[in-house]
Write an enzyme that holds these catalytic residues in place. Structure first.
Site, PDB file in Angstrom:
ATOM      1  N   ASP A 290     -48.125 -41.850 -32.487  1.00 17.30           N
ATOM      2  CA  ASP A 290     -48.868 -42.850 -33.222  1.00 17.30           C
ATOM      3  C   ASP A 290     -49.963 -43.471 -32.334  1.00 17.30           C
ATOM      4  O   ASP A 290     -49.654 -44.117 -31.333  1.00 17.30           O
ATOM      5  CB  ASP A 290     -47.879 -43.926 -33.690  1.00 17.30           C
ATOM      6  CG  ASP A 290     -48.505 -44.871 -34.682  1.00 17.30           C
ATOM      7  OD1 ASP A 290     -49.218 -44.387 -35.572  1.00 17.30           O
ATOM      8  OD2 ASP A 290     -48.290 -46.081 -34.563  1.00 17.30           O
TER       9      ASP A 290
ATOM     10  N   THR B  71     -55.338 -44.458 -37.229  1.00 22.79           N
ATOM     11  CA  THR B  71     -55.716 -45.115 -35.975  1.00 22.79           C
ATOM     12  C   THR B  71     -56.296 -44.112 -34.977  1.00 22.79           C
ATOM     13  O   THR B  71     -57.294 -44.397 -34.326  1.00 22.79           O
ATOM     14  CB  THR B  71     -54.523 -45.846 -35.334  1.00 22.79           C
ATOM     15  OG1 THR B  71     -53.438 -44.930 -35.185  1.00 22.79           O
ATOM     16  CG2 THR B  71     -54.063 -46.991 -36.208  1.00 22.79           C
ATOM     17  N   THR B  72     -55.658 -42.947 -34.875  1.00 24.26           N
ATOM     18  CA  THR B  72     -56.164 -41.945 -33.933  1.00 24.26           C
ATOM     19  C   THR B  72     -57.542 -41.474 -34.387  1.00 24.26           C
ATOM     20  O   THR B  72     -58.474 -41.361 -33.582  1.00 24.26           O
ATOM     21  CB  THR B  72     -55.205 -40.745 -33.860  1.00 24.26           C
ATOM     22  OG1 THR B  72     -53.876 -41.235 -33.743  1.00 24.26           O
ATOM     23  CG2 THR B  72     -55.505 -39.870 -32.679  1.00 24.26           C
TER      24      THR B  72
ATOM     25  N   ASP C 111     -46.124 -46.420 -41.636  1.00 25.43           N
ATOM     26  CA  ASP C 111     -47.430 -45.836 -41.983  1.00 25.43           C
ATOM     27  C   ASP C 111     -47.444 -45.442 -43.452  1.00 25.43           C
ATOM     28  O   ASP C 111     -48.380 -45.744 -44.183  1.00 25.43           O
ATOM     29  CB  ASP C 111     -47.708 -44.572 -41.148  1.00 25.43           C
ATOM     30  CG  ASP C 111     -48.248 -44.896 -39.756  1.00 25.43           C
ATOM     31  OD1 ASP C 111     -48.256 -46.078 -39.390  1.00 25.43           O
ATOM     32  OD2 ASP C 111     -48.648 -43.951 -39.051  1.00 25.43           O
TER      33      ASP C 111
HETATM   34  N1  ADP Z   1     -50.669 -30.765 -43.601  1.00 28.56           N
HETATM   35  C1  ADP Z   1     -51.825 -31.062 -43.067  1.00 28.56           C
HETATM   36  N2  ADP Z   1     -52.782 -30.131 -42.888  1.00 28.56           N
HETATM   37  C2  ADP Z   1     -53.954 -30.448 -42.329  1.00 28.56           C
HETATM   38  N3  ADP Z   1     -54.288 -31.667 -41.900  1.00 28.56           N
HETATM   39  C3  ADP Z   1     -53.392 -32.642 -42.052  1.00 28.56           C
HETATM   40  C4  ADP Z   1     -52.109 -32.402 -42.644  1.00 28.56           C
HETATM   41  N4  ADP Z   1     -51.423 -33.568 -42.642  1.00 28.56           N
HETATM   42  C5  ADP Z   1     -52.247 -34.493 -42.092  1.00 28.56           C
HETATM   43  N5  ADP Z   1     -53.430 -33.952 -41.736  1.00 28.56           N
HETATM   44  C6  ADP Z   1     -54.578 -34.619 -41.127  1.00 28.56           C
HETATM   45  O1  ADP Z   1     -54.210 -35.191 -39.891  1.00 28.56           O
HETATM   46  C7  ADP Z   1     -55.044 -36.312 -39.624  1.00 28.56           C
HETATM   47  C8  ADP Z   1     -54.217 -37.527 -39.288  1.00 28.56           C
HETATM   48  O2  ADP Z   1     -53.458 -37.296 -38.146  1.00 28.56           O
HETATM   49  P1  ADP Z   1     -52.547 -38.420 -37.482  1.00 28.56           P
HETATM   50  O3  ADP Z   1     -51.927 -37.807 -36.273  1.00 28.56           O
HETATM   51  O4  ADP Z   1     -51.677 -39.020 -38.493  1.00 28.56           O
HETATM   52  O5  ADP Z   1     -53.615 -39.459 -36.967  1.00 28.56           O
HETATM   53  P2  ADP Z   1     -54.037 -40.888 -37.512  1.00 28.56           P
HETATM   54  O6  ADP Z   1     -53.496 -41.838 -36.502  1.00 28.56           O
HETATM   55  O7  ADP Z   1     -55.530 -40.856 -37.475  1.00 28.56           O
HETATM   56  O8  ADP Z   1     -53.484 -41.071 -38.871  1.00 28.56           O
HETATM   57  C9  ADP Z   1     -55.856 -36.556 -40.894  1.00 28.56           C
HETATM   58  O9  ADP Z   1     -57.154 -36.045 -40.719  1.00 28.56           O
HETATM   59  C10 ADP Z   1     -55.075 -35.775 -41.932  1.00 28.56           C
HETATM   60  O10 ADP Z   1     -55.890 -35.354 -42.997  1.00 28.56           O
HETATM   61 MG    MG Z   2     -51.626 -40.756 -39.628  1.00 29.54          MG
END
Ligand code: ADP
Ligand code: MG
Length: 553
Positions: free
Chosen positions: A64, A97-98, A390
């Site tokens: 996270d 957030t990332t 989240d």
């Molecule tokens: N199954 C999936 N296939 C492709 N991209 C995904 C999938 N699930 C989530 N994402 C993408 O991963 C990113 C979010 O990653 P995450 O590690 O949760 O970071 P954040 O802290 O930004 O939410 C988003 O761009 C989301 O669309």
């Molecule tokens: Mg996320």
């Protein structure tokens, strides 16, 4: 900067550090980029986790963004601004957030290239602002509507938010819990306060045993073992007043001179407490949650009356109990009345993983609910908790805004395409900055590909081509990281609330612009140098005394 008779004038304390112009910019940009690269590898479903160990050896394992940045002891002022982006994003939408931090890092990297080409920082800042504004409009255009009661869609939103967060094994179950909880606490006007979903963590058992309680779980025990362990058709009194003998406000001393007097005093105390308990009994309550204390004599009388009582309940729990049971919180003994009571089908003390907890369940139309998270170890439960938090926020945001966008880098690719077109239409020097902004957004699909071990160039080329082809679903084409192809993210069920993207891009742009516009960093020394007064006393402007000697111009 001025000088008097060739003598330099000192305006800063000795030991202060000052960097200016390009050096200041480079330093700030480098620090901000370092923060972005620290979290980049965690982005997306295939992102890696980080293990953070603090000074006393406590370990946090997480994926996270905001948790990582909060745990890291970041000192550099520009780096701290990046941490602020993550915190704002977390406060506003609870996810992304990332993404926000990674985009901000890339915006600054691209800005540096422009600075190297002698584009002035204010021109870059202006172009970035224009691009960020346009991006909001484009996102609104490509967003899709969702009905607040479309459980299937809400589950997909929860699912995307939880992907890659250690919840894989029981995602089906957990998304179900999250969506159910949010739809239960949603108000009639469509607003949702996730505060009213209480998440209780319990180490032990398996993730599958996590459950939703349509009511509240309070991490407390009843005050007296002689009280019933379970009450059916509970009539609940929420009391924010002590069930105790009133202690005198002023420091009074009661001098007792004979055993008779002592007995009289004790009798009086007992009589008064019994009076309070009688009021509670008369109201018809069979369950009492008290925010203050309940003393021994009161406990005895309450137990005798068969009332289930709990003391020193947290204020936040009292508010949730009120929403779950329909009771009002009564703040004085005199105000106790049957109208103030709430209802629950069952109030019961149960053992969960060896600890007693109170379950207030079978509430009619509860506006506050609880989720108990179970898992093998503390680290598992903690990471599940973050994933669920989240997902709760994401679903509540979607229920409030009723809009979502595709995930998997699809909106970023669409934005970069359309922003490049926009840049061409703007022309002039801002064009360069808007193009840089457009290119910077591709960092999201690129990073998703890299983290999934795919070739980022190939994937970007394929995605751009898919979007340029046009057609109804072109804008939803994103990176299917599990099958290593570009695909329709709507069909794949990879979707995110619109607000996650609008907020991430807005705050990333804002931070990048803010950092770019700084061309002078003045850091006062931590060690106590001479004060300006002392400097003056020394005759002022003594060259070679250190401090911020500015050369005469
Ligand atoms: N199954 C999936 N296939 C492709 N991209 C995904 C999938 N699930 C989530 N994402 C993408 O991963 C990113 C979010 O990653 P995450 O590690 O949760 O970071 P954040 O802290 O930004 O939410 C988003 O761009 C989301 O669309
Ligand atoms: Mg996320």
């Amino acid at each position: 900067m001025s000088s008097l008779g060739g003598q330099p004038i000192f305006i800063l304390k000795e030991g202060s550090q000052r960097t200016r112009g390009r050096d200041a910019q480079s330093g700030n940009i480098a620090a901000a980029k370092a923060v972005a690269s620290a979290v980049r590898t965690t982005l997306g479903p295939k992102g890696m986790d980080k293990m953070l160990v603090d000074t006393i050896g406590d370990v946090v394992i997480t994926n996270d963004g905001v948790t990582i940045l909060k745990e890291m002891d970041i000192e550099h002022p520009a780096a701290k601004m990046m941490v602020e982006i993550a915190k704002t994003q977390d406060d506003e939408v609870g996810d992304g957030t990332t993404t926000a931090v990674v985009i901000a890092g890339e915006l600054l990297k691209r800005a540096e290239d422009l600075l190297d080409q002698d584009v002035h920082p204010t021109v870059i800042a202006h172009g970035y602002r224009m691009a960020a504004d346009r991006a909001q409009d484009i996102l609104d255009e490509i967003a899709v509507d969702v009905k607040p009661d479309d459980m299937a869609m809400l589950k997909k939103l929860a699912d995307t938010a939880m992907t890659g967060k250690g919840a894989e094994a029981a995602k089906e179950k957990l998304t179900e819990l999250v969506v159910k909880a949010i739809t239960m606490v949603a108000d009639a006007d469509g607003s949702v306060d996730t505060e009213f979903v209480k998440v209780e963590k319990k180490v032990g058992g398996s993730i599958e045993e996590s459950e939703i309680v349509e009511g509240m779980i309070i991490d407390k025990e009843r005050v007296h073992p002689a009280m019933p362990r379970a009450v059916k058709s509970a009539k609940i009194l929420l009391l924010n007043a002590a069930v105790e003998f009133k202690k005198t406000e002023v420091d009074a001393e009661i001098s007792i001179t004979s055993p008779d007097q002592l007995q009289m005093f004790l009798d009086e105390e007992e009589r008064m407490i019994k009076g309070i308990v009688d009021k509670i009994i008369a109201s018809g309550a069979n369950v009492l949650f008290c925010q203050k204390g309940i003393d021994d004599i009161a406990q005895h009388y309450l137990a005798k009356a068969g009332i289930f009582a709990v003391r020193r309940v947290k204020k936040s729990d009292m508010e949730k109990l009120a929403r779950a049971t329909g009771a009002a919180v009564v703040s004085s003994i005199d105000a106790i009345s049957p109208e103030e009571l709430g209802k629950a089908g069952s109030v019961e003390e149960r053992k969960v993983s060896g600890e007693e907890m109170i379950f207030v369940t079978e509430c009619e139309n509860p506006k506050a609910v609880s989720i108990i998270i179970r898992g093998g170890t503390e680290h598992v439960v903690d990471e599940l908790d973050r994933a669920i938090e989240d997902a709760l926020r994401v679903v509540s945001v979607a229920v409030e805004d009723k809009k979502f966008v595709a995930g998997g880098g699809a909106p970023e690719i669409e934005l970069s395409l359309r922003l490049r077109e926009y840049a061409a239409s703007v022309g002039g020097r801002a064009q360069l900055a808007i193009e840089a902004f457009a290119n910077a957004l591709e960092i999201i699909p690129r990073t998703l590909a890299e983290n999934a071990g795919l070739d980022p160039i190939d994937m970007l080329v394929a995605l751009r081509a898919a979007h340029e082809k046009g057609g109804k679903n072109a804008k939803y084409m994103g990176l299917d990281v599990f099958n290593a192809v570009s695909g329709d993210m709507l069909k794949a069920g990879v979707i995110e609330p619109l607000r996650v993207k609008t907020q991430a891009i807005a705050s990333a742009a804002e931070a990048a612009v803010m950092i770019l516009r700084i061309d002078d960093v003045i850091a006062s020394s931590k060690s106590a140098g001479p004060s300006p007064e002392e400097m003056a006393a020394m005759g002022g402007g003594m060259g070679g005394m250190g401090g911020m000697g500015m050369p005469p111009m």
